[in-house]
Design a protein around this motif. Sequence first.
Motif, PDB file in Angstrom:
ATOM      1  N   MET A   1       0.845  -1.174   0.000  1.00 53.71           N
ATOM      2  CA  MET A   1       0.000   0.000   0.000  1.00 53.71           C
ATOM      3  C   MET A   1       0.896   1.245   0.000  1.00 53.71           C
ATOM      4  N   ARG A   2       0.484   2.235  -0.770  1.00 53.73           N
ATOM      5  CA  ARG A   2       1.185   3.526  -0.787  1.00 53.73           C
ATOM      6  C   ARG A   2       0.361   4.550  -0.024  1.00 53.73           C
ATOM      7  N   LEU A   3       1.072   5.390   0.723  1.00 52.06           N
ATOM      8  CA  LEU A   3       0.415   6.415   1.523  1.00 52.06           C
ATOM      9  C   LEU A   3       0.981   7.787   1.190  1.00 52.06           C
ATOM     10  N   ARG A   4       0.152   8.785   1.407  1.00 45.72           N
ATOM     11  CA  ARG A   4       0.570  10.184   1.297  1.00 45.72           C
ATOM     12  C   ARG A   4       0.290  10.842   2.640  1.00 45.72           C
ATOM     13  N   VAL A   5       1.301  11.506   3.195  1.00 46.12           N
ATOM     14  CA  VAL A   5       1.134  12.215   4.459  1.00 46.12           C
ATOM     15  C   VAL A   5       1.261  13.708   4.197  1.00 46.12           C
ATOM     16  N   GLU A   6       0.372  14.462   4.812  1.00 44.58           N
ATOM     17  CA  GLU A   6       0.425  15.922   4.791  1.00 44.58           C
ATOM     18  C   GLU A   6       0.446  16.365   6.248  1.00 44.58           C
ATOM     19  N   PHE A   7       1.334  17.314   6.587  1.00 43.53           N
ATOM     20  CA  PHE A   7       1.404  17.730   7.987  1.00 43.53           C
ATOM     21  C   PHE A   7       1.856  19.172   8.138  1.00 43.53           C
ATOM     22  N   VAL A  36       8.645  14.274  -1.852  1.00 48.61           N
ATOM     23  CA  VAL A  36       8.699  15.104  -0.651  1.00 48.61           C
ATOM     24  C   VAL A  36       8.602  16.568  -1.078  1.00 48.61           C
ATOM     25  N   ASP A  37       7.679  17.291  -0.455  1.00 49.21           N
ATOM     26  CA  ASP A  37       7.501  18.709  -0.736  1.00 49.21           C
ATOM     27  C   ASP A  37       7.360  19.430   0.598  1.00 49.21           C
ATOM     28  N   VAL A  38       8.325  20.275   0.933  1.00 50.01           N
ATOM     29  CA  VAL A  38       8.252  21.025   2.182  1.00 50.01           C
ATOM     30  C   VAL A  38       8.003  22.493   1.864  1.00 50.01           C
ATOM     31  N   GLY A  39       7.175  23.103   2.686  1.00 48.70           N
ATOM     32  CA  GLY A  39       6.843  24.502   2.483  1.00 48.70           C
ATOM     33  C   GLY A  39       6.573  25.183   3.802  1.00 48.70           C
ATOM     34  N   PRO A  40       6.344  26.491   3.773  1.00 48.41           N
ATOM     35  CA  PRO A  40       6.169  27.237   5.020  1.00 48.41           C
ATOM     36  C   PRO A  40       4.868  26.924   5.764  1.00 48.41           C
ATOM     37  N   PHE A  41       3.851  26.442   5.050  1.00 49.91           N
ATOM     38  CA  PHE A  41       2.560  26.210   5.701  1.00 49.91           C
ATOM     39  C   PHE A  41       2.065  24.776   5.578  1.00 49.91           C
ATOM     40  N   GLY A  42       2.888  23.895   5.031  1.00 49.56           N
ATOM     41  CA  GLY A  42       2.486  22.509   4.915  1.00 49.56           C
ATOM     42  C   GLY A  42       3.560  21.697   4.226  1.00 49.56           C
ATOM     43  N   ASN A  43       3.553  20.419   4.497  1.00 49.08           N
ATOM     44  CA  ASN A  43       4.554  19.506   3.962  1.00 49.08           C
ATOM     45  C   ASN A  43       3.858  18.234   3.524  1.00 49.08           C
ATOM     46  N   THR A  44       4.344  17.624   2.449  1.00 45.86           N
ATOM     47  CA  THR A  44       3.772  16.370   1.983  1.00 45.86           C
ATOM     48  C   THR A  44       4.884  15.411   1.583  1.00 45.86           C
ATOM     49  N   ALA A  45       4.559  14.133   1.646  1.00 47.13           N
ATOM     50  CA  ALA A  45       5.471  13.096   1.177  1.00 47.13           C
ATOM     51  C   ALA A  45       4.661  11.844   0.895  1.00 47.13           C
ATOM     52  N   GLU A  46       5.182  11.015   0.023  1.00 49.19           N
ATOM     53  CA  GLU A  46       4.537   9.750  -0.318  1.00 49.19           C
ATOM     54  C   GLU A  46       5.542   8.621  -0.205  1.00 49.19           C
ATOM     55  N   GLY A  47       5.014   7.413  -0.010  1.00 46.79           N
ATOM     56  CA  GLY A  47       5.880   6.248   0.037  1.00 46.79           C
ATOM     57  C   GLY A  47       5.113   5.015   0.433  1.00 46.79           C
ATOM     58  N   GLY A  48       5.834   3.938   0.602  1.00 44.21           N
ATOM     59  CA  GLY A  48       5.229   2.700   1.066  1.00 44.21           C
ATOM     60  C   GLY A  48       4.705   2.870   2.489  1.00 44.21           C
ATOM     61  N   ALA A  49       3.710   2.077   2.834  1.00 42.89           N
ATOM     62  CA  ALA A  49       3.048   2.220   4.131  1.00 42.89           C
ATOM     63  C   ALA A  49       4.034   2.124   5.292  1.00 42.89           C
ATOM     64  N   ASP A  50       4.923   1.143   5.290  1.00 44.18           N
ATOM     65  CA  ASP A  50       5.863   0.990   6.399  1.00 44.18           C
ATOM     66  C   ASP A  50       6.770   2.201   6.530  1.00 44.18           C
ATOM     67  N   GLN A  51       7.263   2.703   5.414  1.00 47.36           N
ATOM     68  CA  GLN A  51       8.148   3.875   5.444  1.00 47.36           C
ATOM     69  C   GLN A  51       7.416   5.105   5.963  1.00 47.36           C
ATOM     70  N   VAL A  52       6.216   5.337   5.471  1.00 44.41           N
ATOM     71  CA  VAL A  52       5.455   6.517   5.883  1.00 44.41           C
ATOM     72  C   VAL A  52       5.089   6.430   7.357  1.00 44.41           C
ATOM     73  N   LEU A  53       4.608   5.287   7.800  1.00 49.19           N
ATOM     74  CA  LEU A  53       4.202   5.153   9.201  1.00 49.19           C
ATOM     75  C   LEU A  53       5.389   5.268  10.153  1.00 49.19           C
ATOM     76  N   THR A  54       6.530   4.746   9.768  1.00 47.85           N
ATOM     77  CA  THR A  54       7.735   4.895  10.574  1.00 47.85           C
ATOM     78  C   THR A  54       8.148   6.360  10.637  1.00 47.85           C
ATOM     79  N   ALA A  55       8.081   7.053   9.502  1.00 45.93           N
ATOM     80  CA  ALA A  55       8.436   8.477   9.469  1.00 45.93           C
ATOM     81  C   ALA A  55       7.467   9.300  10.307  1.00 45.93           C
ATOM     82  N   VAL A  56       6.177   8.987  10.249  1.00 51.21           N
ATOM     83  CA  VAL A  56       5.181   9.731  11.033  1.00 51.21           C
ATOM     84  C   VAL A  56       5.429   9.539  12.524  1.00 51.21           C
ATOM     85  N   ASP A  57       5.742   8.330  12.947  1.00 58.69           N
ATOM     86  CA  ASP A  57       6.052   8.080  14.352  1.00 58.69           C
ATOM     87  C   ASP A  57       7.233   8.935  14.798  1.00 58.69           C
TER      88      ASP A  57
END
Length: 83
Positions: A1-7, A36-57
């Motif tokens: 599964m691929r995930l996209r995180v915005e934070f 990976v896209d970083v900005g002053p008011f929001g950031n996004t990245a995509e990847g495999g589920a394990d990679q994204v969930l590990t990064a979010v933790d």
Amino acid sequence: MRLRVEFTTEPFDLDETPAHAVVAREVIQGAGLDAVDVGPFGNTAEGGADQVLTAVDSLLRKALASGATRVSLQVNVTGEDTP
């Protein structure tokens, strides 16, 4: 599964980038994620589920330890990983 995180992390400071924002961006940029896209008011990245969930933790733990009082994030399933 691929995930996209915005934070985003708070509190905001328009004059100087807060330590929690720098740490959060470093975590995401160093996590080996795609698009990976970083900005002053929001950031996004995509990847495999394990990679994204590990990064979010790691992002949550390190940003909060660096002074974040709020971390807003959204995680979306974008598709399936291809072997």
